[in-house]
Design an enzyme around this catalytic site. Structure first.
Site, short mmCIF file in Angstrom:
data_model
loop_
_atom_site.label_atom_id
_atom_site.label_comp_id
_atom_site.label_asym_id
_atom_site.label_seq_id
_atom_site.Cartn_x
_atom_site.Cartn_y
_atom_site.Cartn_z
N ARG A 216 0.98 -1.40 -0.09
CA ARG A 216 -0.18 -0.16 -0.50
C ARG A 216 1.55 0.85 -0.16
O ARG A 216 0.44 1.95 -0.65
CB ARG A 216 -0.84 0.28 1.43
N TYR B 13 -15.47 17.90 -17.19
CA TYR B 13 -16.14 15.99 -16.85
C TYR B 13 -17.32 15.81 -15.31
O TYR B 13 -17.19 16.44 -14.30
CB TYR B 13 -14.86 15.74 -16.54
N ASP C 87 -6.84 19.54 -14.92
CA ASP C 87 -7.21 18.22 -15.30
C ASP C 87 -6.31 18.18 -17.19
O ASP C 87 -7.31 18.32 -17.96
CB ASP C 87 -8.17 17.99 -15.44
N LYS D 120 -7.62 6.65 -19.81
CA LYS D 120 -7.15 7.43 -20.77
C LYS D 120 -6.62 7.30 -21.85
O LYS D 120 -5.75 5.98 -22.82
CB LYS D 120 -8.32 9.19 -21.43
C1 LIG Z 1 -12.51 9.99 -17.45
C2 LIG Z 1 -11.92 11.32 -17.04
C3 LIG Z 1 -12.08 11.98 -15.86
C4 LIG Z 1 -12.27 10.37 -14.75
O1 LIG Z 1 -11.30 9.33 -14.58
P1 LIG Z 1 -11.53 7.48 -14.73
O2 LIG Z 1 -10.41 6.88 -14.27
O3 LIG Z 1 -12.77 7.27 -15.47
O4 LIG Z 1 -12.45 7.85 -13.42
C5 LIG Z 1 -11.56 12.90 -15.27
N1 LIG Z 1 -11.14 13.78 -16.18
C6 LIG Z 1 -11.44 13.49 -17.51
C7 LIG Z 1 -11.42 14.42 -17.77
C8 LIG Z 1 -11.34 12.49 -17.99
O5 LIG Z 1 -11.99 12.01 -19.46
#
Ligand SMILES: *Cc1c(COP(=O)(O)O)cnc(C)c1O
Length: 396
Positions: A52, A104, A190, A215
Site C-alpha cells: 500500500r 468532466y 486536469d 484514457k
Molecule cells: C475520464 C476522465 C476523468 C475521470 O477518470 P476515471 O479514471 O474515469 O475516474 C477525469 N477527467 C477527465 C477529463 C476525464 O476524461
C-alpha cells in the site's frame, strides 16, 4: 550520447526502465508481493515494506510518468477520479476552489455531492473568461482547477493566464495577512485530454497536473487509473502522496504494468489521433447535416489561438451538433458501423457518444451533440463510415 534531450518517441519507449537486475528480462516484471522481507537486524534493505505504501511496479509507473513530464514526481491512483479527489482533499479545511462550468461530469459530481457537503467551497465559472476566474477568487481560495479543452464542449482556457492570476492573488492575500507564507493558491490542470506531448504542464507553470491514465496514457480501453503529477514542488503534493499511501486507492501491480506498457507507444498514438481528429473535423465542418463543430484545431474555433499557444496539437477529441437536432444525433450514432458507440476516450479505437444521455439529469450539454474520441484507424475509413451514418441519420 549528446547532451540533447531525447525525443519524446525515444523517451517513451525507454522511460528509465533498465533490464531486470535478477533475470535480464527486458520487459519489466510484475511484482505482486504485498510484503517485503526484513533483514535480520530489522531493517528493510531494499526499501520496500508493504505494497500500500510502495510497490516496485507502481514505482516504475510513477517514475515513468514523472520522466515523461520532466517533473519531480508522480503519484498514481486507482482511477482518474481518485486522483482528482486526492488533490481536492489535500487542501486545508474550509478551502474555496474555482472550477470550470463545463467539465468532466464525474469530477463535478464528486465536487458537488461528496466534497462540497464535507466543507469544500466551490465556484463554477466559465473558464474561457479570465475575468470571470479573477472575479471568483476570494480570501479562502486555495486552488483553481482547470480542464482544457473541456469536456464535452471543447472550451479552451488560457492556462498561463490562470497561473498569472493565481500568483497575483496569492501575493495580495499574503500582503493582507490572509495567507501564511507556506500556503499557496495552487493551479491544477486536469490534463487527461492533453497528455504529453500535446501539452507540457511544467512549462505552462501549473503546480499539479492530473490525468485519468484510463484514457490516452494507457491508451487501450482496458485499464482504469489516475495520476497526480508534481509539476512544481509543493506541500500539496506531499499531502496527495500521504492520502495515496494511507488510503490505498491505488492501482494493482498488473494495472500499473498495463499502463506502463501503454506509455511506450503514446507519442505514436497521439500523432495518429490528432491527425484523425483534424481530418474528421474538416469533413464535418463542410457537411450540410452538421450545425456546429467544436475542435480547437479549426481556425474558426474561438479558442484556436490560445490552444495553438499551449498545445502542440489540437488533440484527439471533438464534438459536433446536428442540424436535425437530438433525433438526428441519435440516428447518426445508431447508424455507424466502424465507430464504437461508447463512453470514455483516448483508446486506439474510435468512439462516438451521445453525451447528454450519459450525464446526469439537468446537464447543460446540448442534446443534439455527439462527442467523438479519435482512435488510430485510417482517417478515410472513419470518414466513410461517418458519411454513410450522416446520410442515413439525417433522413427524417
Ligand atoms: C475520464 C476522465 C476523468 C475521470 O477518470 P476515471 O479514471 O474515469 O475516474 C477525469 N477527467 C477527465 C477529463 C476525464 O476524461
Amino acid at each position: 550520447m549528446s547532451e540533447r534531450a531525447l525525443h519524446p518517441d525515444t523517451l517513451a519507449v525507454h522511460l528509465g526502465l533498465e533490464p531486470d537486475g535478477v533475470t535480464g528480462a527486458i520487459a519489466p516484471p510484475i511484482h505482486l508481493s504485498t510484503t517485503f522481507e526484513r533483514a535480520a537486524d530489522g531493517s528493510y534493505p531494499l526499501g520496500y515494506v508493504y505494497s500500500r505504501s510502495a510497490n516496485p511496479t507502481r514505482d516504475a509507473l510513477e517514475r515513468a510518468l514523472a520522466l515523461l513530464h520532466g517533473a519531480p514526481a508522480a503519484a498514481v491512483f486507482a482511477s482518474g477520479s481518485a486522483a482528482a479527489s486526492a488533490v481536492f482533499r489535500s487542501l486545508p479545511a474550509g478551502s474555496h476552489v474555482v472550477v470550470p462550468r463545463d467539465m468532466y461530469h464525474g469530477v463535478r459530481v464528486l465536487l458537488r455531492e461528496v466534497l462540497a457537503p464535507a466543507g469544500l467551497r466551490l465556484s463554477e465559472v466559465d473558464q474561457r473568461d479570465l475575468g470571470a476566474i479573477e472575479a471568483a477568487l476570494g480570501e479562502r481560495t486555495r486552488l483553481v482547477w482547470i480542464e482544457t479543452p473541456s469536456n464535452p464542449m471543447l472550451h479552451v482556457t488560457d492556462v498561463e493566464g490562470v497561473v498569472a492570476l493565481a500568483r497575483r492573488h496569492a501575493d495580495r492575500l499574503l500582503a493582507a495577512g490572509a495567507l501564511t507564507p507556506d500556503e499557496r493558491v495552487l493551479v491544477a490542470l486536469d490534463a487527461t485530454w492533453t497528455p504529453p506531448t500535446w501539452a507540457d504542464p511544467v512549462a505552462l507553470g501549473v503546480d499539479l497536473a492530473v490525468h485519468a491514465t484510463t484514457k490516452y496514457l494507457a491508451g487501450h480501453s482496458d485499464v482504469l487509473g489516475g495520476a497526480v503529477i508534481e509539476a512544481r514542488p509543493s506541500e500539496a503534493f506531499a499531502r496527495v502522496r500521504a492520502l495515496q499511501q494511507v488510503e490505498g486507492a491505488v492501482p494493482s501491480p498488473f494495472e500499473c504494468w498495463l499502463t506502463l506498457r501503454g506509455l511506450r507507444t503514446l507519442p505514436h498514438r497521439l500523432r495518429a489521433q490528432a491527425a484523425n481528429a483534424g481530418a474528421v473535423a474538416r469533413f464535418l465542418a463542410q457537411h450540410p447535416a452538421v450545425a456546429a463543430v467544436h475542435y480547437p484545431g479549426l481556425t474558426e474555433h474561438p479558442g484556436s489561438e490560445v490552444a495553438a499557444r499551449q498545445m502542440r496539437a489540437a488533440g484527439g477529441m471533438l464534438a459536433f451538433q446536428l442540424a436535425g437536432g437530438e433525433v438526428a444525433a441519435m440516428r447518426v450514432a445508431a447508424a455507424v458501423r466502424l465507430w464504437r458507440r461508447g463512453t470514455s476516450l483516448g483508446g486506439v479505437e474510435s468512439l462516438i457518444e451521445h453525451r447528454a444521455s450519459v450525464e446526469p439529469e439537468g446537464t447543460a450539454t446540448p442534446r443534439d451533440l455527439l462527442r467523438l474520441s479519435l482512435g488510430i484507424e485510417h482517417a478515410d475509413d472513419l470518414i466513410d463510415d461517418l458519411a454513410q451514418a450522416l446520410e442515413r441519420g439525417a433522413q427524417a
